[in-house]
Design an enzyme around this catalytic site. Structure first.
Site, PDB file in Angstrom:
ATOM      1  N   CYS A  85       0.811  -1.227   0.000  1.00 49.94           N
ATOM      2  CA  CYS A  85       0.000   0.000   0.000  1.00 49.94           C
ATOM      3  C   CYS A  85       0.846   1.279   0.000  1.00 49.94           C
ATOM      4  CB  CYS A  85      -0.969  -0.015   1.169  1.00 49.94           C
ATOM      5  SG  CYS A  85      -0.243  -0.502   2.736  1.00 49.94           S
ATOM      6  N   HIS A 132      -2.419   6.630   4.306  1.00 51.14           N
ATOM      7  CA  HIS A 132      -0.972   6.786   4.496  1.00 51.14           C
ATOM      8  C   HIS A 132      -0.498   8.123   3.912  1.00 51.14           C
ATOM      9  CE1 HIS A 132      -0.847   2.761   5.812  1.00 51.14           C
ATOM     10  NE2 HIS A 132      -0.304   2.159   4.773  1.00 51.14           N
TER      11      HIS A 132
HETATM   12  N1  LIG Z   1      -4.983  -2.869   5.006  1.00 53.73           N
HETATM   13  C1  LIG Z   1      -4.345  -2.430   3.951  1.00 53.73           C
HETATM   14  O1  LIG Z   1      -4.195  -1.231   3.721  1.00 53.73           O
HETATM   15  C2  LIG Z   1      -3.774  -3.366   2.950  1.00 53.73           C
HETATM   16  C3  LIG Z   1      -3.210  -2.832   1.815  1.00 53.73           C
HETATM   17  C4  LIG Z   1      -2.670  -3.683   0.863  1.00 53.73           C
HETATM   18  C5  LIG Z   1      -2.707  -5.015   1.082  1.00 53.73           C
HETATM   19  N2  LIG Z   1      -3.263  -5.529   2.212  1.00 53.73           N
HETATM   20  C6  LIG Z   1      -3.280  -6.974   2.383  1.00 53.73           C
HETATM   21  O2  LIG Z   1      -4.627  -7.425   2.340  1.00 53.73           O
HETATM   22  C7  LIG Z   1      -4.782  -8.528   3.222  1.00 53.73           C
HETATM   23  C8  LIG Z   1      -5.907  -8.248   4.203  1.00 53.73           C
HETATM   24  O3  LIG Z   1      -5.706  -7.041   4.837  1.00 53.73           O
HETATM   25  P1  LIG Z   1      -6.825  -6.341   5.730  1.00 53.73           P
HETATM   26  O4  LIG Z   1      -6.206  -5.069   6.130  1.00 53.73           O
HETATM   27  O5  LIG Z   1      -8.158  -6.325   5.054  1.00 53.73           O
HETATM   28  O6  LIG Z   1      -6.887  -7.335   6.992  1.00 53.73           O
HETATM   29  P2  LIG Z   1      -8.082  -7.625   8.014  1.00 53.73           P
HETATM   30  O7  LIG Z   1      -8.933  -6.436   8.213  1.00 53.73           O
HETATM   31  O8  LIG Z   1      -7.420  -8.231   9.198  1.00 53.73           O
HETATM   32  O9  LIG Z   1      -8.967  -8.747   7.276  1.00 53.73           O
HETATM   33  C9  LIG Z   1      -8.485 -10.049   7.049  1.00 53.73           C
HETATM   34  C10 LIG Z   1      -9.505 -10.835   6.268  1.00 53.73           C
HETATM   35  O10 LIG Z   1      -8.962 -12.113   5.976  1.00 53.73           O
HETATM   36  C11 LIG Z   1      -9.870 -13.125   6.419  1.00 53.73           C
HETATM   37  N3  LIG Z   1      -9.158 -14.325   6.838  1.00 53.73           N
HETATM   38  C12 LIG Z   1      -8.200 -14.428   7.786  1.00 53.73           C
HETATM   39  N4  LIG Z   1      -7.798 -15.716   7.892  1.00 53.73           N
HETATM   40  C13 LIG Z   1      -8.501 -16.421   6.992  1.00 53.73           C
HETATM   41  C14 LIG Z   1      -8.541 -17.789   6.619  1.00 53.73           C
HETATM   42  N5  LIG Z   1      -7.760 -18.700   7.197  1.00 53.73           N
HETATM   43  N6  LIG Z   1      -9.395 -18.164   5.643  1.00 53.73           N
HETATM   44  C15 LIG Z   1     -10.192 -17.260   5.038  1.00 53.73           C
HETATM   45  N7  LIG Z   1     -10.206 -15.942   5.355  1.00 53.73           N
HETATM   46  C16 LIG Z   1      -9.368 -15.539   6.325  1.00 53.73           C
HETATM   47  C17 LIG Z   1     -10.605 -12.484   7.569  1.00 53.73           C
HETATM   48  O11 LIG Z   1     -11.803 -13.194   7.822  1.00 53.73           O
HETATM   49  P3  LIG Z   1     -12.479 -13.203   9.295  1.00 53.73           P
HETATM   50  O12 LIG Z   1     -13.144 -11.860   9.451  1.00 53.73           O
HETATM   51  O13 LIG Z   1     -13.455 -14.323   9.192  1.00 53.73           O
HETATM   52  O14 LIG Z   1     -11.385 -13.423  10.280  1.00 53.73           O
HETATM   53  C18 LIG Z   1     -10.818 -11.078   7.001  1.00 53.73           C
HETATM   54  O15 LIG Z   1     -11.887 -11.096   6.077  1.00 53.73           O
HETATM   55  C19 LIG Z   1      -3.403  -8.747   3.841  1.00 53.73           C
HETATM   56  O16 LIG Z   1      -2.725  -9.677   3.047  1.00 53.73           O
HETATM   57  C20 LIG Z   1      -2.743  -7.411   3.714  1.00 53.73           C
HETATM   58  O17 LIG Z   1      -1.336  -7.515   3.669  1.00 53.73           O
HETATM   59  C21 LIG Z   1      -3.816  -4.737   3.144  1.00 53.73           C
END
Ligand SMILES: NC(=O)c1ccc[n+]([C@@H]2O[C@H](COP(=O)([O-])OP(=O)(O)OC[C@H]3O[C@@H](n4cnc5c(N)ncnc54)[C@H](OP(=O)(O)O)[C@@H]3O)[C@@H](O)[C@H]2O)c1
Length: 353
Positions: A138, A252
């Site tokens: 990001c 950010h």
């Molecule tokens: N946040 C950012 O700005 C950003 C930017 C770029 C990339 N990313 C990437 O995007 C991904 C998610 O980020 P996020 O910020 O959205 O995180 P988050 O809010 O913690 O959400 C994580 C998601 O993944 C699901 N999950 C976790 N373990 C799982 C499993 N074993 N099987 C299926 N689903 C599962 C969760 O489901 P439950 O709700 O059921 O636990 C939730 O829907 C990460 O790889 C992160 O590096 C994030």
């Protein structure tokens, strides 16, 4: 990995979101809706913890399903944002089932067979995909997308970056921790951090990824260097990053010092960035009004300002600027949806709709 089925152009598309209940997942749903993405069926996938919860899409309630090996049957486009472990395991299964994957995690970003794409920079790389396309980190998108149009006019030789990264970059749990820590601080209650090592309220600290003992750089900083080089196609571009987590809920920001090949005037940089897609210049010296995370939140554009000559470089080749961008949108969900929109099957389905 090769996609196993040929998707007929013009056919409405089945789309899956993996991580649909997360901070990025929620924005995926919003982006698909807002941008009239040609979805005939939307499958929302998360962990078993969320199975059965319901989320609205285009006025209809969709039940969240627990992700499993058969989740991708009949799926054309799979948007992943559930962490690297989930992507490593399930993205190849999705490709084998016939889907094209756009992955938000870091699992495949540096794989030479996987395009790493910011559409405004290297959209042409999408055509080389073999089933998976990676969405960059990001802060890389927010900080580096604004520099690409400058690089086209006057090649960049060196970038010094200091990031100011919001809680939203760490997902829903980190956003919750910032809110709870702040409430506890203001109520003079003790607070034990659960997600981070350090107290987040009214504090800032070096990015919460692992630090390489030998180099002193953390994983986020290493991603900034390696991913920017891959996206720009400049394997030896000099980049000096310092990534900091700040107590901002969303969006950010980054201070950038950019050395070009030839002297460059701030007015020229401002003119280049004013015309570039996906950027909005916010550079009001009279009112001291420059890019801010609060004004970047919920916006598709990356805000760019404080464009000035670097007085530390008498050669006139270096400019300084400040950027802010919603990393849940352009830094994650929006960029991934923009990638998907450029796939021939999606173009065909959108044209036929
Ligand atoms: N946040 C950012 O700005 C950003 C930017 C770029 C990339 N990313 C990437 O995007 C991904 C998610 O980020 P996020 O910020 O959205 O995180 P988050 O809010 O913690 O959400 C994580 C998601 O993944 C699901 N999950 C976790 N373990 C799982 C499993 N074993 N099987 C299926 N689903 C599962 C969760 O489901 P439950 O709700 O059921 O636990 C939730 O829907 C990460 O790889 C992160 O590096 C994030």
């Amino acid at each position: 990995m090769q996609p196993s089925t040929q998707q007929a152009p013009g056919r409405p598309l089945s789309v899956a979101i993996v991580g649909a209940t997360g901070a990025v997942g929620a924005e995926f749903i919003g982006c698909l809706e807002r941008r009239n993405f040609p979805v005939s069926r939307l499958r929302l996938l998360a962990s078993p913890r969320s199975a059965g919860k319901r989320t609205a899409f285009r006025g209809q309630e969709i039940a969240i399903e627990a992700l499993n090996e058969r989740s991708f049957e009949g799926i054309d486009i799979a948007l992943f944002s559930a962490g690297s472990g989930v992507s490593k395991l399930y993205a190849p299964l999705a490709v084998r089932a016939g889907a094209t994957v756009v992955d938000n995690s870091s699992a495949f970003r540096m794989d030479p067979d996987v395009p790493l794409v910011i559409p405004e920079v290297n959209a042409e790389a999408i055509a080389r995909h073999r089933g998976i396309i990676a969405n960059p980190n990001c802060v890389v998108i927010v900080a580096m997308a604004p520099l690409w149009p400058l690089h086209q006019v006057n090649p960049i030789r060196r970038i010094v970056l200091a990031s100011y990264q919001a809680a939203s970059g760490g997902g829903a749990a980190m956003m919750e921790e910032l809110q709870q820590a702040t409430k506890a601080y203001l109520a003079e209650r003790p607070f034990a951090p659960k997600v981070l090592k350090h107290d987040y309220a009214f504090n800032l600290f070096s990015h919460n990824t692992k630090v390489d003992f030998a180099t002193g750089y953390n994983e986020e900083e290493t991603k900034v260097v390696n991913e920017t080089r891959k996206i720009f196609g400049e394997p030896s571009l000099h980049i000096s990053p310092t990534c900091i987590r700040v107590p901002v809920l969303r969006a950010h920001a980054a201070a950038l010092t950019v050395e070009c090949e030839r002297p460059i005037a701030p007015e020229e940089v401002r003119a280049i960035m004013s015309k570039a897609p996906g950027l909005r210049v916010v550079d009001d010296r009279i009112n001291n009004h420059f890019p801010m995370p609060k004004e970047a939140s919920g916006q598709d554009d990356i805000l760019v300002g404080r464009i000035r000559r670097d007085i530390g470089d008498p050669s006139g080749r270096t400019v300084a600027l400040f950027v802010a961008g919603d990393q849940l949108l352009k830094g994650a969900a929006l960029n991934a949806v923009q990638i998907a929109e450029r796939l021939p099957t999606v173009r065909g389905a959108a044209a036929a709709a």
